[in-house]
Design an enzyme around this catalytic site. Structure first.
Site, PDB file in Angstrom:
ATOM      1  N   GLY A   2      -0.281   1.106   4.485  1.00  0.00           N
ATOM      2  CA  GLY A   2      -1.752   0.751   4.604  1.00  0.00           C
ATOM      3  C   GLY A   2      -2.268   1.178   3.390  1.00  0.00           C
ATOM      4  O   GLY A   2      -1.462   1.313   2.527  1.00  0.00           O
ATOM      5  N   CYS A   3      -3.171   1.134   2.943  1.00  0.00           N
ATOM      6  CA  CYS A   3      -4.180   1.315   1.608  1.00  0.00           C
ATOM      7  C   CYS A   3      -3.832   2.352   1.168  1.00  0.00           C
ATOM      8  O   CYS A   3      -3.785   3.422   1.753  1.00  0.00           O
ATOM      9  CB  CYS A   3      -5.969   1.503   2.071  1.00  0.00           C
ATOM     10  SG  CYS A   3      -6.100   1.838   0.205  1.00  0.00           S
TER      11      CYS A   3
END
Length: 175
Positions: free
Chosen positions: A10-11
């Site tokens: 993810g981020c």
């Protein structure tokens, strides 16, 4: 002696925030890897056309924390069963991926995925990819959580992940 692993889940701000609080982690570098564009930059990666994932290189002291522990934190810090998505972040740039430098590291990652599967009802979709060039992200993305603790993203998305790690792994954290 230090070792390092390159992971994406993810981020990169989320993984960066988690790993920076762990005893034995010497550095966390946010960057981009796994794509086809030379010299990618944040907006380009976020748009999804570069093929790169937001990733972190976790540099750690194996005398203090094992690579198995680094991987356990990886699988707890994001949902490895969602394809190309973590919460509101959607696209291949947010994929769950492990980037290997050698066949030995690829085998290690394969074993870690198999081990982690017992904790997830849905199949883990984390990809194994050869580590090509790791492009260090812009300075604003390094240690983003500590530098921007009151931003909306940190409050809503990162805080629950950090709290989960603090709850279950407090003995692994820096004092």
């Amino acid at each position: 002696m230090n070792d390092s692993l390159v992971v994406a889940g993810g981020c990169f701000w989320c993984l960066d925030a988690v790993y920076r609080q762990v005893e034995g982690v010497k550095d966390v570098v946010s960057g981009y890897t796994g794509g086809h564009t030379a010299n990618p930059f944040y907006e380009q990666v976020c748009a999804g056309g570069s093929g790169h994932a937001e990733a972190v290189e976790v540099v750690f002291d194996p005398q203090v924390i094992s690579r198995e522990q680094i991987m356990e934190l990886f699988f707890v810090s994001h949902d490895p069963t969602t394809l190309n998505r973590q919460g509101y972040d959607v696209g291949t740039q947010y994929r769950s991926a492990l980037f290997y430098r050698s066949e030995e590291e690829k085998q290690f990652f394969t074993e870690q995925i198999q081990h982690a599967q017992q904790f997830w009802a849905d199949p883990i979709v984390t990809t194994l990819e050869p580590l090509g060039t790791f492009h260090v992200a812009e300075p604003i993305h390094q240690d983003f959580y500590a530098n921007n603790p009151y931003s909306g993203y940190c409050q809503v998305i990162i805080n629950p992940k950090v709290a989960k790690v603090r709850q279950y792994y407090s003995s692994w954290l820096k004092s």
